[in-house]
Each structure stands twice: as structure tokens, then as C-alpha cells.
Design an enzyme around this catalytic site. Structure first.
Site, PDB file in Angstrom:
ATOM      1  N   HIS A 128       0.612  -2.581  -4.103  1.00  0.00           N
ATOM      2  CA  HIS A 128      -0.220  -2.592  -2.892  1.00  0.00           C
ATOM      3  C   HIS A 128       0.661  -2.158  -1.711  1.00  0.00           C
ATOM      4  O   HIS A 128       0.960  -2.945  -0.812  1.00  0.00           O
ATOM      5  CB  HIS A 128      -0.789  -3.989  -2.664  1.00  0.00           C
ATOM      6  CG  HIS A 128      -1.979  -4.031  -1.751  1.00  0.00           C
ATOM      7  ND1 HIS A 128      -2.443  -2.909  -1.065  1.00  0.00           N
ATOM      8  CD2 HIS A 128      -2.802  -5.055  -1.387  1.00  0.00           C
ATOM      9  CE1 HIS A 128      -3.484  -3.247  -0.338  1.00  0.00           C
ATOM     10  NE2 HIS A 128      -3.726  -4.537  -0.514  1.00  0.00           N
ATOM     11  N   GLN A 131      -0.372  -2.736   2.026  1.00  0.00           N
ATOM     12  CA  GLN A 131      -0.168  -4.114   2.467  1.00  0.00           C
ATOM     13  C   GLN A 131       1.279  -4.327   2.892  1.00  0.00           C
ATOM     14  O   GLN A 131       1.553  -4.986   3.896  1.00  0.00           O
ATOM     15  CB  GLN A 131      -0.543  -5.088   1.351  1.00  0.00           C
ATOM     16  CG  GLN A 131      -0.388  -6.552   1.733  1.00  0.00           C
ATOM     17  CD  GLN A 131      -1.324  -6.957   2.848  1.00  0.00           C
ATOM     18  OE1 GLN A 131      -2.533  -6.798   2.748  1.00  0.00           O
ATOM     19  NE2 GLN A 131      -0.763  -7.508   3.928  1.00  0.00           N
ATOM     20  N   ARG A 285      -2.914  -4.207   9.105  1.00  0.00           N
ATOM     21  CA  ARG A 285      -3.384  -3.250   8.106  1.00  0.00           C
ATOM     22  C   ARG A 285      -3.946  -2.021   8.810  1.00  0.00           C
ATOM     23  O   ARG A 285      -3.700  -0.875   8.392  1.00  0.00           O
ATOM     24  CB  ARG A 285      -4.456  -3.896   7.209  1.00  0.00           C
ATOM     25  CG  ARG A 285      -3.966  -4.903   6.193  1.00  0.00           C
ATOM     26  CD  ARG A 285      -3.154  -4.257   5.071  1.00  0.00           C
ATOM     27  NE  ARG A 285      -3.899  -3.210   4.384  1.00  0.00           N
ATOM     28  CZ  ARG A 285      -4.771  -3.420   3.396  1.00  0.00           C
ATOM     29  NH1 ARG A 285      -5.030  -4.654   2.993  1.00  0.00           N
ATOM     30  NH2 ARG A 285      -5.382  -2.412   2.805  1.00  0.00           N
TER      31      ARG A 285
END
Length: 299
Positions: A128, A131, A285
Site C-alpha cells: 500500500h 498510504q 492521503r
């Protein structure tokens, strides 16, 4: 612009590019950088449900002057009615960049192989990286940089943890990890982090991991698709909850990528306390991904 065409893992960036993306994200967030992606389109492929990923990418592309198209499991038959390679080729003729949130990392790699536009990993079972960009941006903001900051990862060595380990190594951020037996960070990820000079310290207990920590990071113990393992994992993670008892005697801030299972990996009181950087982390984000998109697309 970045040397890499695609952003599938955090280490697709060079270490200097990682810092450049974070610098760009900070500048975009502050308004010092007003780069626009006018008339550019982001195609968003979703196999997994999402709150933050969809909203942050769609909002970010809009704020940059572009447009985002959501393509969920019911909109296209990803890998079923049509080969991934064909979907990727066709999508490349329509959009300027693709973000994909999938189960299998190999599917993401295949999409990138046939794409003629940049492909960004919005999450797979293995990684990810978006992230991690937000995580590092949050730590940099909270502590004024990475020098002298001690981070701790407590809990499952999952996809978020794997990317965070590599991101910390690339950024020069000291990291200690505490995970139950059989749920640790993959050995190849630890070895790769060591190549950057930042292999994390592996602690025997959560208490040992957080003892000198400035920031403690955790994530859910039961990820999407692991619901059948719930009973087994809850037993294995006993004692790994990030709560006031664990943090007692420290001034550590706390991070969580959300959604949080309050009362499992993190207590309600900690999540709602002044320790929590969680909401800044969630907001980042948006800013981190805007910085990434600009670096990928701005010529």
C-alpha cells in the site's frame, strides 16, 4: 518528472524521488505549488471497497483541474469477461493515469505491463505505497523531519506494514516492529530494507517496541478477505492492542491508516486522545497523492 513510469511499490521511487514527492505534496498542500492537471483523466479500478482511497484520489484529481472515473466490480469485469491485458490496453487509450485497488499484486503488475500510461497502486494484498507516502508526510509534519524520530509498528505485518518498513528505510527513519509469531514482516522485505541501510529492529514484545518510540503505528488485525481467520488471529494478537496501558510512560503519538476496529488493535480512548495523528494522516492521503500525480504527469 519521476524516472519510474508506474508506482506499484514504494521502492519504485529512488530515495531522492521519495523526498521529492513529499516536498511536492507539502507544497501543493500549503498552496505554494499550484500545478494543474487540466483536462487529464484518472481511471480508478476497484476490486476492493474503499472510503479514503476513492475519495482522496477523486477529490485530488478534481482539485488539480482533472477528472476521475470510478470503475467498480459491477462496472467492468476485471480479469473475467476480458483479459487484464486487454482492459489495460483499452483503458490506456482513454485516460492519462490509472489507479487500481486490487486483491492480487500480480494482477496490478500485469495491468502495468500492458498500460501505456502510469499505473498507481491504490492497494493490493502485498503493498500500500500511497498510504506510506501519507504516513511519511504526516511524520515529517509532526516532527519537523525524520532525523532523530523513532517509530514503532505494533501488530500485523500486513501490506501496510510491509510498505511502511520500506518507506522508513528509504526515508532514513528509525523503526522498531513488534508482531506475533507467524504474522511478521516478510523476510525479503526486511532484507530489502537493509539494502537501504534501514533494516528495522525486531522487538520481542509490544512494550519493548514502544519504549523509546516517538510515534506508534498500528493497523487492523483482520484485513479484508481474512474474515474466516478472525478467531485465530484475535487469539494470536492478544497483548498487541495499542492502548493507554501500552503507551504509559511515553509521549508517543499514534497512527492508524483506518478503518479502525476500536477495542481490537487500538482502544477507543487512544484513538480519541491528543496522541492521535490519525486524522492528519487520513487527510494527507489527499495531499500525498496529489503530489504523486503531479510528479508523474506534469511535464
Amino acid at each position: 518528472m519521476l524516472e519510474t513510469t508506474h508506482f506499484l511499490d514504494i521502492d519504485d521511487l529512488r530515495t531522492d524521488e521519495l523526498h521529492a514527492v513529499l516536498d511536492r505534496a507539502a507544497a501543493v498542500k500549503s498552496g505554494a505549488d499550484d500545478t494543474r492537471l487540466e483536462d487529464q483523466t484518472l481511471g480508478m479500478l476497484f476490486e476492493k471497497p474503499s472510503t479514503r482511497t476513492r475519495i482522496s484520489f477523486e477529490t485530488g484529481m478534481t482539485q488539480l483541474g482533472g477528472h476521475a472515473i470510478f470503475l467498480g466490480p459491477e462496472d467492468i469485469q476485471l480479469g473475467h469477461g476480458e483479459p487484464l491485458s486487454d482492459t489495460s490496453r483499452v483503458l490506456s487509450r482513454y485516460v492519462d493515469v490509472v489507479m487500481a485497488r486490487l486483491f492480487e499484486h500480480a494482477d496490478l503488475v500485469e495491468i502495468a505491463e500492458y498500460a501505456e500510461v502510469p499505473v498507481v497502486n491504490g492497494l493490493t494484498n502485498d503493498a500500500h505505497p500511497c498510504q506510506t507516502l501519507a504516513d511519511l508526510l504526516t511524520i515529517r509534519e509532526a516532527f519537523g523531519g525524520f532525523d532523530g524520530v523513532q517509530a514503532a509498528w505494533v501488530g500485523d505485518g500486513n501490506n501496510v506494514g510491509q510498505s511502511f518498513v520500506l518507506g522508513c528505510a528509504m526515508a532514513g527513519l528509525d523503526l522498531t516492529v513488534a508482531t506475533p509469531e507467524d504474522y511478521g514482516i516478510d523476510d525479503d522485505v526486511l532484507a530489502h530494507a537493509a539494502e537501504y541501510g534501514g533494516e528495522p529492529t525486531v522487538a520481542g514484545t509490544p512494550e519493548e517496541a514502544v519504549a523509546d518510540a516517538d510515534v506508534v503505528y498500528t493497523d487492523v488485525w483482520i484485513s479484508m478477505g481474512q474474515e474466516s481467520q478472525r478467531h485465530e488471529k484475535l487469539a494470536a494478537f492478544e497483548g498487541y492492542q495499542v492502548n493507554e496501558s501500552l503507551l504509559d510512560g511515553t509521549d508517543a503519538k499514534v497512527m492508524h491508516c483506518l478503518p479502525a476496529h476500536r477495542g481490537e488493535e487500538i482502544s477507543h480512548d487512544v484513538l480519541e486522545s491528543d496522541r492521535a495523528l490519525v486524522w492528519d494522516q487520513a487527510e494527507n492521503r489527499l495531499h500525498a497523492q496529489k503530489g504523486l500525480l503531479v510528479e508523474l504527469l506534469d511535464e
